[in-house]
Motif scaffolding. Structure first.
Motif, PDB file in Angstrom:
ATOM      1  N   SER A  14       0.853  -1.195   0.000  1.00 21.91           N
ATOM      2  CA  SER A  14       0.000   0.000   0.000  1.00 21.91           C
ATOM      3  C   SER A  14       0.881   1.235   0.000  1.00 21.91           C
ATOM      4  O   SER A  14       1.910   1.273   0.673  1.00 21.91           O
ATOM      5  CB  SER A  14      -0.873   0.005   1.263  1.00 21.91           C
ATOM      6  OG  SER A  14      -1.491   1.266   1.434  1.00 21.91           O
ATOM      7  N   ASN A  21      -0.701  -1.989   6.626  1.00 22.40           N
ATOM      8  CA  ASN A  21       0.277  -2.984   6.165  1.00 22.40           C
ATOM      9  C   ASN A  21       1.715  -2.508   6.407  1.00 22.40           C
ATOM     10  O   ASN A  21       2.568  -3.284   6.830  1.00 22.40           O
ATOM     11  CB  ASN A  21       0.009  -3.348   4.707  1.00 22.40           C
ATOM     12  CG  ASN A  21      -1.213  -4.237   4.612  1.00 22.40           C
ATOM     13  OD1 ASN A  21      -1.134  -5.421   4.912  1.00 22.40           O
ATOM     14  ND2 ASN A  21      -2.356  -3.656   4.278  1.00 22.40           N
ATOM     15  N   PRO A  80      -2.387  -5.173   1.511  1.00 23.00           N
ATOM     16  CA  PRO A  80      -3.844  -5.339   1.517  1.00 23.00           C
ATOM     17  C   PRO A  80      -4.254  -6.140   0.288  1.00 23.00           C
ATOM     18  O   PRO A  80      -3.411  -6.420  -0.577  1.00 23.00           O
ATOM     19  CB  PRO A  80      -4.371  -3.904   1.400  1.00 23.00           C
ATOM     20  CG  PRO A  80      -3.284  -3.130   0.734  1.00 23.00           C
ATOM     21  CD  PRO A  80      -1.987  -3.832   1.063  1.00 23.00           C
ATOM     22  N   GLU A  81      -5.518  -6.550   0.227  1.00 21.91           N
ATOM     23  CA  GLU A  81      -6.043  -7.023  -1.050  1.00 21.91           C
ATOM     24  C   GLU A  81      -6.942  -5.921  -1.584  1.00 21.91           C
ATOM     25  O   GLU A  81      -7.638  -5.255  -0.812  1.00 21.91           O
ATOM     26  CB  GLU A  81      -6.801  -8.350  -0.919  1.00 21.91           C
ATOM     27  CG  GLU A  81      -8.071  -8.287  -0.104  1.00 21.91           C
ATOM     28  CD  GLU A  81      -8.792  -9.632  -0.022  1.00 21.91           C
ATOM     29  OE1 GLU A  81      -8.194 -10.674  -0.277  1.00 21.91           O
ATOM     30  OE2 GLU A  81      -9.993  -9.607   0.331  1.00 21.91           O
ATOM     31  N   ASN A  83      -9.965  -5.512  -4.239  1.00 22.32           N
ATOM     32  CA  ASN A  83     -10.900  -6.267  -5.076  1.00 22.32           C
ATOM     33  C   ASN A  83     -10.476  -7.729  -5.209  1.00 22.32           C
ATOM     34  O   ASN A  83     -10.377  -8.286  -6.304  1.00 22.32           O
ATOM     35  CB  ASN A  83     -11.070  -5.583  -6.438  1.00 22.32           C
ATOM     36  CG  ASN A  83     -11.672  -4.205  -6.267  1.00 22.32           C
ATOM     37  OD1 ASN A  83     -12.729  -4.065  -5.644  1.00 22.32           O
ATOM     38  ND2 ASN A  83     -11.001  -3.169  -6.745  1.00 22.32           N
ATOM     39  N   TRP A  84     -10.191  -8.308  -4.045  1.00 20.68           N
ATOM     40  CA  TRP A  84      -9.875  -9.734  -3.890  1.00 20.68           C
ATOM     41  C   TRP A  84      -8.539 -10.120  -4.511  1.00 20.68           C
ATOM     42  O   TRP A  84      -8.269 -11.301  -4.723  1.00 20.68           O
ATOM     43  CB  TRP A  84     -10.961 -10.630  -4.494  1.00 20.68           C
ATOM     44  CG  TRP A  84     -12.324 -10.518  -3.876  1.00 20.68           C
ATOM     45  CD1 TRP A  84     -12.779  -9.549  -3.030  1.00 20.68           C
ATOM     46  CD2 TRP A  84     -13.411 -11.418  -4.065  1.00 20.68           C
ATOM     47  NE1 TRP A  84     -14.068  -9.779  -2.678  1.00 20.68           N
ATOM     48  CE2 TRP A  84     -14.497 -10.919  -3.304  1.00 20.68           C
ATOM     49  CE3 TRP A  84     -13.595 -12.580  -4.788  1.00 20.68           C
ATOM     50  CZ2 TRP A  84     -15.733 -11.554  -3.249  1.00 20.68           C
ATOM     51  CZ3 TRP A  84     -14.826 -13.233  -4.749  1.00 20.68           C
ATOM     52  CH2 TRP A  84     -15.877 -12.719  -3.992  1.00 20.68           C
ATOM     53  N   THR A 117      -6.304  -6.058   6.576  1.00 25.00           N
ATOM     54  CA  THR A 117      -7.459  -5.425   5.949  1.00 25.00           C
ATOM     55  C   THR A 117      -8.377  -4.871   7.029  1.00 25.00           C
ATOM     56  O   THR A 117      -8.378  -5.373   8.159  1.00 25.00           O
ATOM     57  CB  THR A 117      -8.245  -6.438   5.090  1.00 25.00           C
ATOM     58  OG1 THR A 117      -9.488  -5.854   4.684  1.00 25.00           O
ATOM     59  CG2 THR A 117      -8.581  -7.695   5.878  1.00 25.00           C
ATOM     60  N   THR A 118      -9.135  -3.857   6.649  1.00 29.06           N
ATOM     61  CA  THR A 118     -10.179  -3.386   7.558  1.00 29.06           C
ATOM     62  C   THR A 118     -11.402  -4.304   7.470  1.00 29.06           C
ATOM     63  O   THR A 118     -12.324  -4.170   8.252  1.00 29.06           O
ATOM     64  CB  THR A 118     -10.587  -1.954   7.174  1.00 29.06           C
ATOM     65  OG1 THR A 118     -10.821  -1.913   5.758  1.00 29.06           O
ATOM     66  CG2 THR A 118      -9.490  -0.964   7.523  1.00 29.06           C
ATOM     67  N   GLY A 119     -11.388  -5.205   6.521  1.00 29.38           N
ATOM     68  CA  GLY A 119     -12.506  -6.123   6.323  1.00 29.38           C
ATOM     69  C   GLY A 119     -12.377  -7.387   7.162  1.00 29.38           C
ATOM     70  O   GLY A 119     -11.589  -7.454   8.115  1.00 29.38           O
ATOM     71  N   ARG A 125      -7.738 -13.784   0.120  1.00 28.98           N
ATOM     72  CA  ARG A 125      -7.864 -13.928  -1.342  1.00 28.98           C
ATOM     73  C   ARG A 125      -6.703 -13.234  -2.039  1.00 28.98           C
ATOM     74  O   ARG A 125      -6.139 -13.752  -3.009  1.00 28.98           O
ATOM     75  CB  ARG A 125      -9.221 -13.361  -1.808  1.00 28.98           C
ATOM     76  CG  ARG A 125     -10.402 -14.130  -1.233  1.00 28.98           C
ATOM     77  CD  ARG A 125     -11.692 -13.355  -1.311  1.00 28.98           C
ATOM     78  NE  ARG A 125     -11.675 -12.121  -0.497  1.00 28.98           N
ATOM     79  CZ  ARG A 125     -12.745 -11.510  -0.016  1.00 28.98           C
ATOM     80  NH1 ARG A 125     -13.939 -12.017  -0.254  1.00 28.98           N
ATOM     81  NH2 ARG A 125     -12.632 -10.419   0.685  1.00 28.98           N
TER      82      ARG A 125
END
Ligand SMILES: Cc1cc2nc3c(=O)[nH]c(=O)nc-3n(C[C@H](O)[C@H](O)[C@H](O)COP(=O)(O)O)c2cc1C
Length: 189
Positions: A14, A21, A80-81, A83-84, A117-119, A125
């Protein structure tokens, strides 16, 4: 303790100033075992890959990046990822470093991957997609342990990773990366 100092190049996937990250890599610097140094390499300066630029002679930032990889014993990527998948800046950097394939510094280079990730899914993925890219470059990606950091915002205070279980995962990844790297260091690269 390793016999000869071991140099790891830490690459954040990033470009964001407050990147979680990059925060993982800063924590890795704090947690590195004795005899191991982790230098961070930022991808901001790399141009977009263009074969015309490559054929005209790779731009200075590309040459610098490739030299940094060549001089490192191993890479530690925290990404990070998006969009997967692999964020564009990181994929772009790998594409540059992969050229030309026969002399790429990525060939036989030990690599460890972690991601925040924040997700909810901890970049699983994106990490799988990144592993696929490193098959193409013939890099030696450490299989385990996974460092999949979810809900990253809750684990940092003032930019520093403070969550002890996550710090412990990074410690274990570093120990595994050191052992993995020493297996390959004297294989004639
Ligand atoms: C273009 C874009 C795509 C993203 N796609 C995903 C995704 O597929 N999965 C996910 O978990 N988070 C995704 N995110 C959220 C990132 O995980 C979150 O922004 C994270 O903090 C980025 O890492 P950084 O803090 O190191 O910059 C996305 C963010 C952006 C900007």
């Amino acid at each position: 303790m390793v016999e000869r100092p071991l140099r790891i190049l830490g690459i954040p996937g990033s470009l964001r100033r407050q990147s979680y990250n990059r925060g993982l890599l800063l924590a890795a610097q704090e947690l590195a075992p004795p005899g191991v140094t982790i230098e961070l390499y930022e991808l901001h300066e790399l141009p977009l890959y263009n074969q015309d630029l490559e054929e005209a002679g790779p731009p200075a930032p590309v040459q610098h990046f490739k030299r940094a990889i060549a001089e490192a014993d191993a890479l530690l990527i925290a990404t990070p990822e998006y969009n997967w998948s692999v964020p564009g800046p990181l994929k772009n950097a790998i594409d540059w470093a992969s050229r030309p394939p026969a002399t790429s510094p990525l060939r036989r280079k030990p690599v460890a991957i972690m991601g925040a990730t924040t997700g909810l899914f901890g970049t699983v993925r994106g990490q799988l997609a990144l592993r696929q890219v490193f098959l193409s470059t013939e890099s030696y990606v450490l299989p385990k342990p996974d460092v999949l950091v979810r809900d990253a915002a809750s684990l940092f205070r003032d930019g520093r990773l403070v969550d002890e279980p996550t710090r412990q995962m990074i410690r274990q990844l570093l120990e595994a990366l050191v052992a993995w790297t020493l297996r390959f260091r004297d294989d004639g690269r």
